[in-house]
Design a protein around this motif. Structure first.
Motif, mmCIF file in Angstrom:
data_model
loop_
_atom_site.group_PDB
_atom_site.id
_atom_site.type_symbol
_atom_site.label_atom_id
_atom_site.label_comp_id
_atom_site.label_asym_id
_atom_site.label_seq_id
_atom_site.Cartn_x
_atom_site.Cartn_y
_atom_site.Cartn_z
ATOM 1 N N THR A 1 -24.783 53.766 73.581
ATOM 2 C CA THR A 1 -25.579 54.913 72.899
ATOM 3 C C THR A 1 -25.368 56.371 73.302
ATOM 4 O OG1 THR A 1 -27.498 55.079 74.486
ATOM 5 C CG2 THR A 1 -27.582 53.018 72.941
ATOM 6 N N PRO A 2 -25.291 57.204 72.265
ATOM 7 C CA PRO A 2 -25.567 58.677 72.817
ATOM 8 C C PRO A 2 -26.597 58.965 73.718
ATOM 9 C CG PRO A 2 -25.289 58.466 70.563
ATOM 10 C CD PRO A 2 -25.684 57.014 70.899
ATOM 11 N N VAL A 3 -26.627 60.354 74.390
ATOM 12 C CA VAL A 3 -27.600 60.564 75.008
ATOM 13 C C VAL A 3 -28.990 60.924 74.466
ATOM 14 C CG1 VAL A 3 -28.292 62.067 76.991
ATOM 15 C CG2 VAL A 3 -26.068 61.102 77.035
ATOM 16 N N TYR A 4 -30.196 60.402 74.770
ATOM 17 C CA TYR A 4 -31.587 60.984 74.107
ATOM 18 C C TYR A 4 -32.320 61.354 74.968
ATOM 19 C CZ TYR A 4 -29.683 58.607 69.731
ATOM 20 O OH TYR A 4 -28.758 58.340 68.892
ATOM 21 N N GLU A 5 -33.513 62.259 74.789
ATOM 22 C CA GLU A 5 -34.446 62.569 75.603
ATOM 23 C C GLU A 5 -35.367 61.319 75.611
ATOM 24 O OE1 GLU A 5 -36.144 66.381 75.128
ATOM 25 O OE2 GLU A 5 -34.580 67.350 75.603
ATOM 26 N N GLN A 6 -35.777 60.730 74.524
ATOM 27 C CA GLN A 6 -36.647 59.534 74.342
ATOM 28 C C GLN A 6 -36.050 58.296 74.389
ATOM 29 O OE1 GLN A 6 -39.862 60.125 74.673
ATOM 30 N NE2 GLN A 6 -39.398 62.371 74.645
ATOM 31 N N PRO A 7 -36.500 57.367 75.315
ATOM 32 C CA PRO A 7 -35.804 56.294 75.425
ATOM 33 C C PRO A 7 -35.817 55.317 74.279
ATOM 34 C CG PRO A 7 -37.701 56.067 76.941
ATOM 35 C CD PRO A 7 -37.712 57.440 76.308
ATOM 36 N N GLU A 8 -36.807 55.622 73.658
ATOM 37 C CA GLU A 8 -37.036 54.610 72.145
ATOM 38 C C GLU A 8 -35.907 55.267 71.412
ATOM 39 O OE1 GLU A 8 -41.436 55.499 73.778
ATOM 40 O OE2 GLU A 8 -39.362 56.620 73.609
ATOM 41 N N ASP A 9 -35.493 56.272 71.269
ATOM 42 C CA ASP A 9 -34.339 56.594 70.288
ATOM 43 C C ASP A 9 -32.912 56.116 70.789
ATOM 44 O OD1 ASP A 9 -35.872 58.407 69.069
ATOM 45 O OD2 ASP A 9 -35.667 60.332 70.322
ATOM 46 N N ALA A 10 -32.888 56.172 72.190
ATOM 47 C CA ALA A 10 -31.661 55.212 72.411
ATOM 48 C C ALA A 10 -31.730 53.743 72.178
ATOM 49 C CB ALA A 10 -31.510 55.266 74.044
ATOM 50 N N LEU A 11 -32.750 53.261 72.262
ATOM 51 C CA LEU A 11 -32.952 51.897 71.929
ATOM 52 C C LEU A 11 -32.939 51.600 70.433
ATOM 53 C CD1 LEU A 11 -36.193 51.022 74.171
ATOM 54 C CD2 LEU A 11 -33.926 50.062 74.651
ATOM 55 N N ASN A 12 -33.490 52.613 69.521
ATOM 56 C CA ASN A 12 -33.070 52.450 68.197
ATOM 57 C C ASN A 12 -31.542 52.519 68.002
ATOM 58 O OD1 ASN A 12 -35.808 52.223 67.843
ATOM 59 N ND2 ASN A 12 -36.378 54.507 67.458
ATOM 60 N N HIS A 13 -30.919 53.523 68.567
ATOM 61 C CA HIS A 13 -29.603 53.615 68.070
ATOM 62 C C HIS A 13 -28.807 52.179 68.696
ATOM 63 C CE1 HIS A 13 -26.126 56.136 67.015
ATOM 64 N NE2 HIS A 13 -25.426 55.243 67.943
ATOM 65 N N LEU A 14 -29.318 51.558 69.790
ATOM 66 C CA LEU A 14 -28.802 50.405 70.197
ATOM 67 C C LEU A 14 -29.019 49.289 69.033
ATOM 68 C CD1 LEU A 14 -27.163 48.913 72.523
ATOM 69 C CD2 LEU A 14 -29.378 48.636 73.295
ATOM 70 N N GLU A 15 -30.155 49.243 68.537
ATOM 71 C CA GLU A 15 -30.416 48.333 67.501
ATOM 72 C C GLU A 15 -29.387 48.451 66.487
ATOM 73 O OE1 GLU A 15 -34.130 47.820 65.969
ATOM 74 O OE2 GLU A 15 -35.108 47.256 67.659
ATOM 75 N N ASN A 16 -29.296 49.849 65.744
ATOM 76 C CA ASN A 16 -28.294 50.072 64.797
ATOM 77 C C ASN A 16 -26.892 49.733 65.117
ATOM 78 O OD1 ASN A 16 -30.295 51.010 62.992
ATOM 79 N ND2 ASN A 16 -30.112 53.075 64.017
ATOM 80 N N LEU A 17 -26.621 49.952 66.127
ATOM 81 C CA LEU A 17 -25.133 49.585 66.594
ATOM 82 C C LEU A 17 -24.883 48.056 66.538
ATOM 83 C CD1 LEU A 17 -24.234 51.749 69.759
ATOM 84 C CD2 LEU A 17 -23.421 51.996 67.493
ATOM 85 N N HIS A 18 -25.996 47.382 66.955
ATOM 86 C CA HIS A 18 -25.671 45.714 66.393
ATOM 87 C C HIS A 18 -25.713 45.585 65.036
ATOM 88 C CE1 HIS A 18 -27.093 45.425 70.764
ATOM 89 N NE2 HIS A 18 -26.948 44.064 70.717
ATOM 90 N N ARG A 19 -26.677 46.325 64.351
ATOM 91 C CA ARG A 19 -26.768 46.062 62.971
ATOM 92 C C ARG A 19 -25.337 46.282 61.962
ATOM 93 N NH1 ARG A 19 -32.031 48.437 63.271
ATOM 94 N NH2 ARG A 19 -33.727 47.013 63.060
ATOM 95 N N PHE A 20 -24.892 47.404 62.610
ATOM 96 C CA PHE A 20 -23.399 47.918 62.241
ATOM 97 C C PHE A 20 -22.451 46.902 62.328
ATOM 98 C CE2 PHE A 20 -19.342 49.886 62.733
ATOM 99 C CZ PHE A 20 -19.138 50.491 61.569
ATOM 100 N N THR A 21 -22.354 46.139 63.628
ATOM 101 C CA THR A 21 -21.359 45.179 63.883
ATOM 102 C C THR A 21 -21.572 44.087 63.220
ATOM 103 O OG1 THR A 21 -21.492 46.125 66.307
ATOM 104 C CG2 THR A 21 -20.761 43.828 66.124
ATOM 105 N N TYR A 22 -22.845 43.504 63.002
ATOM 106 C CA TYR A 22 -22.981 42.447 62.162
ATOM 107 C C TYR A 22 -22.345 42.560 60.663
ATOM 108 C CZ TYR A 22 -25.525 39.397 65.236
ATOM 109 O OH TYR A 22 -26.026 38.595 66.278
ATOM 110 N N GLN A 23 -22.349 43.947 60.255
ATOM 111 C CA GLN A 23 -21.524 43.933 59.121
ATOM 112 C C GLN A 23 -20.026 43.511 59.224
ATOM 113 O OE1 GLN A 23 -22.402 48.184 57.705
ATOM 114 N NE2 GLN A 23 -24.624 47.569 57.365
ATOM 115 N N GLN A 24 -19.825 43.748 60.371
ATOM 116 C CA GLN A 24 -18.105 43.540 60.628
ATOM 117 C C GLN A 24 -17.744 42.172 60.957
ATOM 118 O OE1 GLN A 24 -16.821 46.265 59.491
ATOM 119 N NE2 GLN A 24 -18.724 47.458 59.625
ATOM 120 N N LEU A 25 -18.858 41.155 61.179
ATOM 121 C CA LEU A 25 -18.397 39.811 61.885
ATOM 122 C C LEU A 25 -18.602 38.885 60.739
ATOM 123 C CD1 LEU A 25 -20.673 39.843 65.167
ATOM 124 C CD2 LEU A 25 -18.193 40.456 64.864
ATOM 125 N N ASP A 26 -17.868 38.053 60.707
ATOM 126 C CA ASP A 26 -17.491 36.910 60.107
ATOM 127 C C ASP A 26 -17.925 35.504 60.659
ATOM 128 O OD1 ASP A 26 -16.989 35.428 57.755
ATOM 129 O OD2 ASP A 26 -14.810 35.279 58.169
#
Length: 521
Positions: free
Chosen positions: A72-97
């Motif tokens: 993840t990028p760097v964030y002041e709030q840990p929740e923002d880092a976790l949200n971005h981590l979730e989104n990286l998972h979602r994006f990855t699932y769009q590319q997985l077959d």
């Protein structure tokens, strides 16, 4: 006279310096195997839609072509880092077959270690160096160990805080020297107390028996293909996982930046007979970057590291030497198989309070005897952490894990109360209370919950974790990725492929020459 933790916290509050803690920065790195729908390790190449594993700063690979790493990028709030981590998972699932992201730290059933594909990074010299380094890991430790996955929690405090704390403590060193020394103070106290994190958050008490195929061990069978220890917390962090005799001989106990760098530098330049026997280049193919105790700095496995972002072409040790410690990387966090991305905000808030407590604790150095006790306690907790009446050995004598935990959590609670006031919340204190509950009822720990779920399901480790992984996939996909962010991540992936092509086109020496120059620098 040194101030107590409570006195330092009171001074931070009374001086107004506590406000600088609003600038704490967080980043999260998380690994996850790609597996097929049968729970077998993926044999496919890193998906092109994720970009270049060499140059994409947010989605890459670790040891294996099948071992994803999200950053993840760097964030002041840990929740923002976790949200971005979730989104990286979602994006990855769009590319997985027909593949899922494995939801645990210990790997799926692997029929043959030879089938684990080592990550590749293209045809450039730097890409080939990354690949050869991983070939070296195979020859030194075996491929199977490299399929273990975890979470790294990156944490830093802003310069304004360091300036304020430096003045509060009437320290006359340069800001760079003071900041680095203070991070090492944090690191020393982290190492003294990191056993608690393994008890509270360890989530790998069992594993598939294929992981230990042909190896001696003392684990018991839970069912036909699942090995475990009844009171284990984190087998990932045990001597079955990331440990080896060569590195154990280094004796790095993190007292000072200079001694830390000197120890690693010596290891990178000291030949090791067992690795010399492997050979560096045999029959025209590289087996490892060199035959020394460490090929590069990152080969040293530790539960915490001092870090500094490197500039182009700069080695990590040179960055630390030139500009000091910038942040610390906590590396002992298991992937919690009950959570969609393996970690939650409550755990992150506890880690913040824990790390700030470690910074403000006693500044004594770790001697050889205490260093050995720390190592012994860690092995006790990873293998037997939930055993009733378990004791730990300290410089002051033997103490029960529960008593040591109560004393530690009392200290962390003071920091949590300060953070609650600062952020106008009660969430930090609630995160500590949740850990106190685990201390007094081990059934609440993730490791106990994993074993209970395995027994209740009647499934093997691989089958149960595949089921959890598919549940997490469904949960993540219930909330579609924001279209604008999906476009941004797609553009980042495409740009990374172009960047890799530019690097490959710019090479002007052969790999032998490049490697010789790299090792000499």
């Amino acid at each position: 006279m040194a101030c107590t933790l409570q006195e330092q916290l009171e001074q931070l509050v009374s001086s107004g310096n506590v406000a600088h803690l609003k600038g704490v920065l967080h980043g999260i790195e998380k690994e996850g195997l790609r597996v097929d729908l049968s729970g077998d390790l993926a044999q496919t190449a890193h998906p092109k839609g994720l970009g270049s594993a060499m140059t994409n700063g947010e989605i890459t690979t670790d040891y294996s072509e099948a071992l994803l790493e999200f950053i993840t990028p760097v964030y002041e709030q840990p929740e923002d880092a976790l949200n971005h981590l979730e989104n990286l998972h979602r994006f990855t699932y769009q590319q997985l077959d027909q593949e899922v992201i494995w939801g645990g730290s210990m790997p799926c059933h692997i029929h043959d270690a030879a089938a684990i594909p080592i990550a590749r990074y293209g045809s450039s010299n730097v890409g080939h160096l990354k690949h050869v380094y991983r070939v070296g890991l195979e020859h030194r430790y075996g491929k199977m160990m490299q399929t273990i996955a975890g979470i790294h929690y990156n944490f830093s405090l802003p310069d304004s805080f360091w300036e304020a704390l430096k003045a509060q403590q009437q320290n006359t060193d340069s800001l760079q020297e003071y900041r680095s020394a203070s991070y090492f103070r944090l690191i020393r106290n982290f190492r003294r107390h990191s056993w608690a994190l393994l008890y509270l958050f360890g989530a790998s008490p069992a594993l598939c028996d294929s992981f230990l195929e042909g190896r001696e061990h003392a684990l018991e069978y839970l069912n036909e293909h699942t090995l475990y220890l009844p009171y284990a917390t984190s087998l990932r962090m045990s001597d079955l996982g990331y440990s080896n005799k060569a590195q154990a001989s280094l004796g790095i106990c993190f007292n000072h930046l200079n001694t830390y760098m000197h120890s690693l530098h010596r290891a990178i330049h000291t030949p090791y007979p067992a690795y010399e026997a492997i050979g560096q280049k045999v029959d025209g193919s590289y087996r490892q970057l060199n035959t020394n105790i460490l090929q590069i700095e990152n080969e040293y496995y530790s539960d915490i590291r001092p870090k500094r972002v490197t500039e182009s072409g700069e080695k990590p040790l040179h960055a630390l030497q030139n500009r000091g410690v910038q942040y610390i990387e906590v590396r002992n966090t298991d992937i919690n198989p009950f959570l969609p991305i393996g970690i939650c905000a409550q755990q992150a808030r506890f880690l913040d309070a824990f790390l700030i407590t470690c910074l403000l604790m006693d500044d004594t150095e770790i001697g050889d005897q205490e260093c050995d006790l720390i190592s012994d306690n860690l092995q006790k907790v990873v293998n037997r952490g939930r055993e009733p009446g378990l004791t730990l050995d300290t410089i002051d004598g033997e103490v029960t894990l529960v008593a040591a935990g109560e004393k530690l959590l009392d200290a962390v609670s003071l920091t949590a109360q300060m953070l609650d006031t600062l952020h106008n919340t009660s969430l930090y204190s609630e995160s500590v209370a949740a850990q106190v509950a685990k201390l007094h009822d081990s059934a609440l720990t993730p490791s106990a919950q994993v074993l209970a779920a395995l027994k209740e399901s009647g499934l093997g480790h691989t089958e149960w974790l595949l089921q959890k992984s598919r549940e997490h996939q469904a949960t993540l996909q219930e909330n579609p990725l924001d279209a604008a962010l999906a476009q941004q991540l797609a553009e980042t992936a495409e740009a990374s492929l172009a960047a890799q092509r530019e690097i490959e086109a710019a090479d002007d020496v052969d790999f032998d020459t490049y490697l010789a120059q790299y090792l000499a620098s």
